[in-house]
Design an enzyme around this catalytic site. Structure first.
Site, PDB file in Angstrom:
ATOM      1  N   ASP A  83      -9.668  18.709 -13.973  1.00  0.00           N
ATOM      2  CA  ASP A  83      -9.910  17.357 -14.482  1.00  0.00           C
ATOM      3  C   ASP A  83      -9.656  17.384 -15.981  1.00  0.00           C
ATOM      4  O   ASP A  83     -10.362  18.041 -16.738  1.00  0.00           O
ATOM      5  CB  ASP A  83     -11.349  16.936 -14.178  1.00  0.00           C
ATOM      6  CG  ASP A  83     -11.615  15.467 -14.506  1.00  0.00           C
ATOM      7  OD1 ASP A  83     -10.978  14.942 -15.437  1.00  0.00           O
ATOM      8  OD2 ASP A  83     -12.473  14.858 -13.845  1.00  0.00           O
ATOM      9  N   TYR A 108     -18.573  15.705 -14.306  1.00  0.00           N
ATOM     10  CA  TYR A 108     -18.902  14.281 -14.237  1.00  0.00           C
ATOM     11  C   TYR A 108     -19.895  14.013 -13.113  1.00  0.00           C
ATOM     12  O   TYR A 108     -19.744  14.513 -11.991  1.00  0.00           O
ATOM     13  CB  TYR A 108     -17.614  13.472 -14.046  1.00  0.00           C
ATOM     14  CG  TYR A 108     -17.821  12.031 -13.668  1.00  0.00           C
ATOM     15  CD1 TYR A 108     -18.632  11.195 -14.441  1.00  0.00           C
ATOM     16  CD2 TYR A 108     -17.220  11.496 -12.532  1.00  0.00           C
ATOM     17  CE1 TYR A 108     -18.836   9.870 -14.076  1.00  0.00           C
ATOM     18  CE2 TYR A 108     -17.400  10.170 -12.175  1.00  0.00           C
ATOM     19  CZ  TYR A 108     -18.214   9.369 -12.945  1.00  0.00           C
ATOM     20  OH  TYR A 108     -18.420   8.057 -12.588  1.00  0.00           O
ATOM     21  N   LYS A 116     -10.199   6.132 -18.705  1.00  0.00           N
ATOM     22  CA  LYS A 116     -10.678   6.668 -19.978  1.00  0.00           C
ATOM     23  C   LYS A 116      -9.561   6.665 -21.024  1.00  0.00           C
ATOM     24  O   LYS A 116      -8.914   5.650 -21.246  1.00  0.00           O
ATOM     25  CB  LYS A 116     -11.263   8.056 -19.747  1.00  0.00           C
ATOM     26  CG  LYS A 116     -12.256   8.131 -18.578  1.00  0.00           C
ATOM     27  CD  LYS A 116     -13.391   7.118 -18.676  1.00  0.00           C
ATOM     28  CE  LYS A 116     -14.508   7.355 -17.677  1.00  0.00           C
ATOM     29  NZ  LYS A 116     -14.171   7.032 -16.277  1.00  0.00           N
ATOM     30  N   ARG A 125       0.834  -1.210   0.000  1.00  0.00           N
ATOM     31  CA  ARG A 125       0.000   0.000   0.000  1.00  0.00           C
ATOM     32  C   ARG A 125       0.865   1.254   0.000  1.00  0.00           C
ATOM     33  O   ARG A 125       0.523   2.260  -0.620  1.00  0.00           O
ATOM     34  CB  ARG A 125      -0.921  -0.009   1.231  1.00  0.00           C
ATOM     35  CG  ARG A 125      -1.655   1.307   1.460  1.00  0.00           C
ATOM     36  CD  ARG A 125      -2.697   1.203   2.558  1.00  0.00           C
ATOM     37  NE  ARG A 125      -2.242   0.487   3.733  1.00  0.00           N
ATOM     38  CZ  ARG A 125      -1.433   0.983   4.666  1.00  0.00           C
ATOM     39  NH1 ARG A 125      -0.962   2.211   4.557  1.00  0.00           N
ATOM     40  NH2 ARG A 125      -1.101   0.251   5.711  1.00  0.00           N
TER      41      ARG A 125
END
Length: 388
Positions: A179, A105, A204, A53
């Site tokens: 973004d 979004y 994307k 992690r």
């Protein structure tokens, strides 16, 4: 190999962070390291990695490459785009305020409205294409400006540099986030326009193969890097090494993919604009776009995203498509079509959808890499079917 700022985009995407000499076996393709833990030479004496992690060689390769192609200094990979959003929001304290562009979004809108609000973080949504709206929305407690450009799904273009300059003229401590998922760093560089952070849904165009869920954040700021690195580890919203390996692979073809997405998308937009069963088309490279001149200055191109209002039955249109697939998401090599009002933006309030014009006639396309003539023929037959 070290990368020079004068190197071309594709060179950076292929080589940044990929030096074979960093591995004893000199593998040209960076290895996929799946281990969740690492042997230590002594208590708290490790060789750069202690727990998966906190750090992973495969993830570090990707983060280095992301920073290089974005023109940033530090890259951070997260388990999703919303995971990256969660991490940036964790920079704020209870009582802080975010100014966010209104056409954003649906998942971002939902997270801000229903999750951040529980932590007493307040949100103001405003049309950021008008800089005065952003300035007038700033409050004494405002700590973050959140821009998405082109916006989702209406493809509005926000003047990044002008908004940031206007905000900084008021207060220099406000964090600015852009973004960049719809056009990627190949067509737009928000950090060069003054943004503190660039955020991505890597799912994307950046990955481009519709087989990974992942997000990323890139910055140049040393002080914010330390805070965000702590948050990345403390919240644990990190991606798997396998997914990092996949995205690192995909970045190598980002330039050629984006060029094809642009060519196909613009051809589709021009076709739709001339079609009798289409009411209005949104594409930043069409002269009819409200921010066409700004798009030409701010972006070096556009992706495969096209949005339009159909003059017909949208459900019949979407069901008639043969090459375009009716599905959420975007940016893959395959062409997708969706109805934002009941799919990607269903989580918006009815009032918000109405004010933005997200109705059942609005269709969003993610134009893929198929043969241009086949895509246009598919849209033409589906548009005709929408009239039956």
């Amino acid at each position: 190999m070290p990368t020079d700022t004068k190197e071309g985009f594709a060179t950076k995407a292929i080589h940044a962070g990929q030096d074979p000499l960093q591995w004893s076996h000199c593998s040209v393709v960076p290895p996929l390291v799946m281990s969740s833990t690492y042997r230590q030479d002594g208590p708290a004496q490790h060789r750069g990695y202690e727990y998966g992690r906190s750090g992973n060689p495969t993830r570090n390769v990707l983060e280095t490459c992301l920073a290089a192609i974005e023109g940033g200094k530090y890259g951070f990979a997260f388990s999703s785009g919303l995971g990256a959003t969660t991490a940036l929001a964790a920079l704020l304290d209870a009582g802080d305020h975010i100014v966010c562009c209104d056409d954003v979004y649906g998942g971002t809108n939902r997270y801000f409205r229903t999750c951040c609000s529980k932590n007493n973080i307040k949100i103001t949504f405003t049309d950021a294409t008008n800089i005065k709206n952003v300035v007038n929305s700033i409050q004494p407690t405002t700590k973050m400006i959140w821009l998405e450009t082109p916006t989702n799904p209406l493809l509005k273009i926000i003047d990044i540099r002008a908004v940031i300059e206007a905000v900084r003229a008021i207060r220099s401590d406000i964090i600015t986030v852009v973004d960049n998922s719809f056009v990627t760093c190949y067509f737009q560089k928000p950090l060069e326009m003054g943004a503190d952070f660039v955020i991505y849904s890597l799912s994307k165009f950046m990955n481009g193969h519709s087989d990974v869920i992942m997000g990323a954040v890139i910055t140049r700021r040393d002080d914010l890097e330390k805070q965000l690195r702590y948050i990345q580890n403390a919240l644990g919203i990190v991606p798997s090494p396998f997914d990092c390996h996949q995205v690192n692979r995909s970045l190598k073809t980002l330039e050629v993919r984006m060029e094809k997405h642009m060519a196909n998308g613009l051809a589709v937009a021009k076709f739709l604009e001339s079609h009798p069963h289409v009411e209005q088309v949104f594409h930043p490279l069409l002269p009819s776009h409200p921010q066409y001149e700004l798009a030409k200055r701010q972006q070096t191109g556009h992706s495969g995203m096209v949005t339009f209002y159909i003059n017909g039955d949208s459900h019949k249109f979407l069901k008639a498509l043969k090459i375009f697939t009716l599905a959420e998401s975007l940016g893959g090599y395959e062409s997708l079509a969706e109805l934002p009002s009941v799919m990607t933006h269903a989580s918006l309030t009815p009032e918000a959808r109405d004010s933005l014009g997200i109705n059942d006639q609005l269709i969003r396309l993610s134009v893929g890499l198929e043969t241009e003539s086949d895509l246009i023929a598919d849209l033409d037959q589906a548009l005709k079917a929408s009239q039956m």
